[in-house]
Design an enzyme around this catalytic site. Structure first.
Site, mmCIF file in Angstrom:
data_model
loop_
_atom_site.group_PDB
_atom_site.id
_atom_site.type_symbol
_atom_site.label_atom_id
_atom_site.label_comp_id
_atom_site.label_asym_id
_atom_site.label_seq_id
_atom_site.Cartn_x
_atom_site.Cartn_y
_atom_site.Cartn_z
ATOM 1 N N GLU A 33 56.582 93.511 29.355
ATOM 2 C CA GLU A 33 55.258 92.849 27.448
ATOM 3 C C GLU A 33 54.715 94.358 26.964
ATOM 4 O OE1 GLU A 33 54.709 89.849 25.656
ATOM 5 O OE2 GLU A 33 53.269 91.505 25.723
ATOM 6 N N THR A 42 51.060 84.859 20.196
ATOM 7 C CA THR A 42 51.683 83.455 19.636
ATOM 8 C C THR A 42 51.132 82.529 20.373
ATOM 9 O OG1 THR A 42 52.774 84.348 17.883
ATOM 10 C CG2 THR A 42 52.515 81.945 17.771
ATOM 11 N N ILE A 49 50.450 71.592 21.315
ATOM 12 C CA ILE A 49 50.610 69.881 21.515
ATOM 13 C C ILE A 49 52.063 69.817 21.942
ATOM 14 C CG2 ILE A 49 51.482 67.611 19.740
ATOM 15 C CD1 ILE A 49 48.080 69.408 20.142
ATOM 16 N N HIS A 51 55.056 68.171 20.975
ATOM 17 C CA HIS A 51 55.172 67.549 20.264
ATOM 18 C C HIS A 51 56.479 66.524 20.165
ATOM 19 C CE1 HIS A 51 53.319 69.270 16.477
ATOM 20 N NE2 HIS A 51 53.552 70.484 16.962
ATOM 21 N N ILE A 347 60.360 81.629 15.716
ATOM 22 C CA ILE A 347 59.837 80.795 16.793
ATOM 23 C C ILE A 347 59.084 80.282 16.674
ATOM 24 C CG2 ILE A 347 60.015 79.609 19.111
ATOM 25 C CD1 ILE A 347 63.305 80.675 18.244
ATOM 26 N N SER A 349 55.549 76.759 15.385
ATOM 27 C CA SER A 349 55.715 75.574 15.695
ATOM 28 C C SER A 349 57.363 74.793 15.171
ATOM 29 C CB SER A 349 54.526 74.955 14.847
ATOM 30 O OG SER A 349 54.159 74.188 15.657
ATOM 31 N N CYS A 412 31.098 80.823 37.194
ATOM 32 C CA CYS A 412 30.910 80.648 35.937
ATOM 33 C C CYS A 412 30.259 78.989 36.231
ATOM 34 C CB CYS A 412 32.040 80.706 35.082
ATOM 35 S SG CYS A 412 32.705 79.655 33.366
ATOM 36 N N CYS A 414 29.121 77.141 33.267
ATOM 37 C CA CYS A 414 29.685 76.205 32.096
ATOM 38 C C CYS A 414 30.959 75.131 32.661
ATOM 39 C CB CYS A 414 29.990 76.713 30.689
ATOM 40 S SG CYS A 414 28.107 77.291 30.647
ATOM 41 N N CYS A 449 28.094 78.581 26.587
ATOM 42 C CA CYS A 449 28.129 80.040 26.938
ATOM 43 C C CYS A 449 28.743 81.298 26.434
ATOM 44 C CB CYS A 449 26.297 80.647 28.331
ATOM 45 S SG CYS A 449 27.391 80.755 29.437
HETATM 46 C C1 FAD Z 1 48.716 78.315 14.881
HETATM 47 C C2 FAD Z 1 49.496 77.585 15.098
HETATM 48 C C3 FAD Z 1 49.991 76.513 15.976
HETATM 49 C C4 FAD Z 1 50.475 76.300 16.673
HETATM 50 N N1 FAD Z 1 50.715 75.130 17.365
HETATM 51 C C5 FAD Z 1 51.564 74.985 18.146
HETATM 52 C C6 FAD Z 1 51.098 73.452 18.908
HETATM 53 O O1 FAD Z 1 51.060 72.599 18.756
HETATM 54 N N2 FAD Z 1 53.210 73.305 19.691
HETATM 55 C C7 FAD Z 1 53.998 74.302 19.587
HETATM 56 O O2 FAD Z 1 54.985 73.044 20.247
HETATM 57 N N3 FAD Z 1 54.242 75.004 19.568
HETATM 58 C C8 FAD Z 1 53.299 75.736 18.728
HETATM 59 N N4 FAD Z 1 52.861 76.254 17.340
HETATM 60 C C9 FAD Z 1 54.444 77.372 17.809
HETATM 61 C C10 FAD Z 1 53.936 78.420 19.288
HETATM 62 O O3 FAD Z 1 53.069 78.878 19.820
HETATM 63 C C11 FAD Z 1 54.903 79.461 18.981
HETATM 64 O O4 FAD Z 1 56.708 79.158 18.476
HETATM 65 C C12 FAD Z 1 55.279 79.965 20.929
HETATM 66 O O5 FAD Z 1 54.020 80.293 21.070
HETATM 67 C C13 FAD Z 1 56.138 81.683 20.576
HETATM 68 O O6 FAD Z 1 56.032 81.927 21.826
HETATM 69 P P1 FAD Z 1 57.277 83.379 21.822
HETATM 70 O O7 FAD Z 1 57.245 83.575 23.722
HETATM 71 O O8 FAD Z 1 58.491 83.136 20.832
HETATM 72 O O9 FAD Z 1 56.637 84.192 20.924
HETATM 73 P P2 FAD Z 1 54.924 85.134 21.600
HETATM 74 O O10 FAD Z 1 54.069 84.606 22.474
HETATM 75 O O11 FAD Z 1 54.122 86.165 20.694
HETATM 76 O O12 FAD Z 1 55.262 86.174 22.924
HETATM 77 C C14 FAD Z 1 56.215 86.652 21.917
HETATM 78 C C15 FAD Z 1 55.642 88.513 23.251
HETATM 79 O O13 FAD Z 1 56.510 89.436 22.914
HETATM 80 C C16 FAD Z 1 55.446 90.436 22.856
HETATM 81 N N5 FAD Z 1 55.996 92.114 23.115
HETATM 82 C C17 FAD Z 1 56.128 92.261 20.659
HETATM 83 N N6 FAD Z 1 56.693 93.002 20.610
HETATM 84 C C18 FAD Z 1 57.056 93.583 21.556
HETATM 85 C C19 FAD Z 1 57.180 94.967 22.220
HETATM 86 N N7 FAD Z 1 57.991 95.903 20.947
HETATM 87 N N8 FAD Z 1 57.425 95.072 23.821
HETATM 88 C C20 FAD Z 1 57.587 94.164 24.490
HETATM 89 N N9 FAD Z 1 56.707 93.170 24.294
HETATM 90 C C21 FAD Z 1 56.693 92.960 22.494
HETATM 91 C C22 FAD Z 1 53.909 90.395 22.403
HETATM 92 O O14 FAD Z 1 53.161 90.853 22.821
HETATM 93 C C23 FAD Z 1 54.034 88.211 22.793
HETATM 94 O O15 FAD Z 1 53.616 88.683 24.564
HETATM 95 C C24 FAD Z 1 51.373 76.899 17.292
HETATM 96 C C25 FAD Z 1 51.986 78.648 16.453
HETATM 97 C C26 FAD Z 1 50.500 78.583 15.849
HETATM 98 C C27 FAD Z 1 50.389 80.253 15.131
#
Ligand code: FAD
Length: 498
Positions: A33, A42, A49, A51, A347, A349, A412, A414, A449
């Site tokens: 990471e 993200t 949620i 969903h 990936i 939402s 903390c 709060c 706070c």
């Molecule tokens: C505004 C918003 C609202 C949403 N609401 C919902 C919801 O209510 N319910 C739902 O199901 N989904 C929701 N989603 C979608 C959900 O949050 C994402 O689909 C999910 O978090 C994606 O996870 P991930 O592990 O693919 O990505 P990430 O959490 O982004 O993880 C990817 C990781 O890879 C790391 N990384 C990137 N490049 C490198 C590299 N070169 N070397 C090493 N590490 C690296 C990053 O630092 C990061 O930690 C929402 C998204 C957004 C933005």
């Protein structure tokens, strides 16, 4: 030379769920990471949620994995101690023009195999939720909708994977693949080279860049789509339900909802940006969030807001694998056995809701590609949550403090977080080494706070436990220092100047 069976790039919720699923088998596994903690992409900034699955288009991978993922959350949350509530959720149709939209979602839900859907008429919904806009025309209720703590949803499976033998390296950034002929045999990182039979690309917003380094899916790109939020003080303003508007083509729309910690949040808006790191809030964006939320609940008042934040959706341009569907924002999940690469990309939402099903899907892809996955006899699916002082009864608190007085010192005010909880997180299987890492785990600094009271004590604790000078303690790694010089040094410098 360090060699593993699997390397996972990215410790977001997707990488975390895959790591946990793989740790069931007799394999060696490394998660890398780039940030200073897990869940900093993200997965850390969303609406949290789970969903129900009535929104994605029937026939898409999104729909399939959302509905499957939703069903997995009860067992998962129980085994891993993740705060999760199956609250149910509502889609609120405002005015006659939104009636069709609500009915369309009901039909889609039935087609996607979602149970527990119900259409509520105007009078029914207004009797249940009296604070709603009186112009409500029709609502959809989905009893399987839920809410989760997104930080614990990421930390807990990764911690479980580590307890089952996986290794995690933070502040370790993927830079390139190492090839032997055409086969990937490892990764180059800022911390050196690591070798593996398989690489799993779960790099979120950067998963397009990672796969392009392997010269695959050159046409696939991720465009960040920003979503902004307001959070309210739960003591002053509290909506306990999960309310969606009727979605648009671009997004699920601006919600009024609650977190597992009881804070009302409103958002997100949706606009494409270029910079994959830009999580700033904008005046225009926040105004649209406020206006959107008032469409559902007209009494919302911004004077109770305690924080704002923004998250970035990893919107990809992958076509649905189902040729009958014209849909260009599906998940891209594929295995390239000749290369030794698995890609999980686009990936957006409902990625959080889908994440346990994405992990199952990846395991099946590996099995179909004849990768040997032998179940471990001693796999332990349970990860116990650590004690949370604020959730205990007075009797339980008393016993805890008698056993360990550090739980009697509130750091903390709060959120009622104690020194004992902070020490436990600093020495946990995936240690919290920054202020924000502690915040994500204990919820300290998230109240009215916003950390003004706890910060000096937290810096002191981190510095003592990690054996670091207070000036080396950061908010979120890199150069996000709180303190730059000791006061006496400043005074001496002033004296010298005079
Ligand atoms: C505004 C918003 C609202 C949403 N609401 C919902 C919801 O209510 N319910 C739902 O199901 N989904 C929701 N989603 C979608 C959900 O949050 C994402 O689909 C999910 O978090 C994606 O996870 P991930 O592990 O693919 O990505 P990430 O959490 O982004 O993880 C990817 C990781 O890879 C790391 N990384 C990137 N490049 C490198 C590299 N070169 N070397 C090493 N590490 C690296 C990053 O630092 C990061 O930690 C929402 C998204 C957004 C933005």
């Amino acid at each position: 030379m360090e060699k593993f069976d699997f390397i996972i790039i990215g410790a977001g919720v997707v990488g975390a769920m895959i790591a946990r699923s793989l740790s069931r088998y007799e394999v060696s596994l490394l998660v890398i990471e780039k940030e200073s903690d897990v869940c900093m992409g993200t997965s850390s900034a969303n609406t949290s949620i789970i969903h129900a699955g009535y929104d994605p288009l029937p026939g898409t991978l999104k729909a399939e994995l959302n509905v499957k993922g939703n069903k997995l959350w009860d067992t998962l949350a129980f085994e891993l101690g993740i705060p999760f509530k199956r609250t149910g959720d509502y889609v609120i149709g405002i005015g006659k023009e939104e009636i069709d939209g609500v009915e369309e979602l009901y039909k889609r839900g039935v087609e996607n195999g979602v149970n527990g859907l119900e259409i509520l008429k105007k009078e029914e919904i207004l009797t249940k939720l009296q604070y709603l806009n009186r112009e409500v025309s029709l609502a959809l209720f989905a009893s399987s909708g839920g809410i989760v703590d997104p930080f614990q949803a990421t930390l807990a499976p990764l911690e479980n994977a580590v307890l089952n033998g996986a290794k995690i390296l933070l502040e370790t950034s993927f830079e390139d693949f190492i090839f032997n002929g055409k086969r990937i045999i490892g990764v180059k990182t800022n911390k050196g080279d690591f070798y593996s039979d398989w690489v799993i690309n779960a790099a979120g917003l950067y998963s397009d860049k990672v796969m392009h380094k392997a010269h695959v899916h050159e046409e696939f790109t991720i465009t960040p789509r920003k979503g902004e939020y307001y959070i309210f003080d739960r003591n002053d303003f509290s909506i306990k339900e999960v309310l969606f508007p009727v979605p648009t083509k671009a997004s699920k729309g601006i919600m009024v909802t609650t977190t597992v910690h009881g804070n009302t949040i409103i958002g997100p808006n949706s606009h494409e940006i270029e910079d994959k790191e830009d999580t700033s809030n904008t005046e225009e964006g926040l105004t649209s969030v406020y206006e959107g939320a008032r469409k559902l609940v007209p009494t919302i008042n911004l004077k109770h807001v305690i924080a704002m934040f923004a998250g970035l959706r990893a919107t990809g341009n992958a076509r649905s694998p189902n040729p009958n569907i014209d849909y260009n924002h599906d998940y891209l999940i594929d295995i390239l056995p000749n290369l030794g690469l698995v890609n999980i990309a686009g990936i957006e939402s409902p990625g959080l809701a889908s994440s346990p099903a994405i992990a199952e899907y990846v395991i099946n892809l590996l099995k179909d590609a004849n990768v040997k996955l032998k179940e471990k006899k001693d796999f332990n699916p349970v990860r116990k949550p650590r004690v949370r002082f604020r959730d205990l009864s007075n009797d339980e608190r008393k016993k805890l403090v008698e056993n360990n007085p550090s739980y009697g010192r509130i750091i903390c005010r709060c959120e009622n977080v104690t020194e004992g909880e902070i020490l436990a997180e600093i020495h946990a299987p995936i240690p919290a080494k920054t202020y924000d890492a502690l915040k994500r785990r204990t919820w300290l600094g998230t109240g009215r706070c916003q950390g003004a009271f706890d910060l000096p004590r937290v810096i002191e604790l981190l510095s003592k436990e990690l054996n670091l000078d207070p000036t080396e303690i950061t908010k979120r790694g890199n150069n996000s220092k709180f303190l730059f010089r000791k006061t006496k040094e400043v005074q001496n410098a002033v004296k010298r100047y005079l």
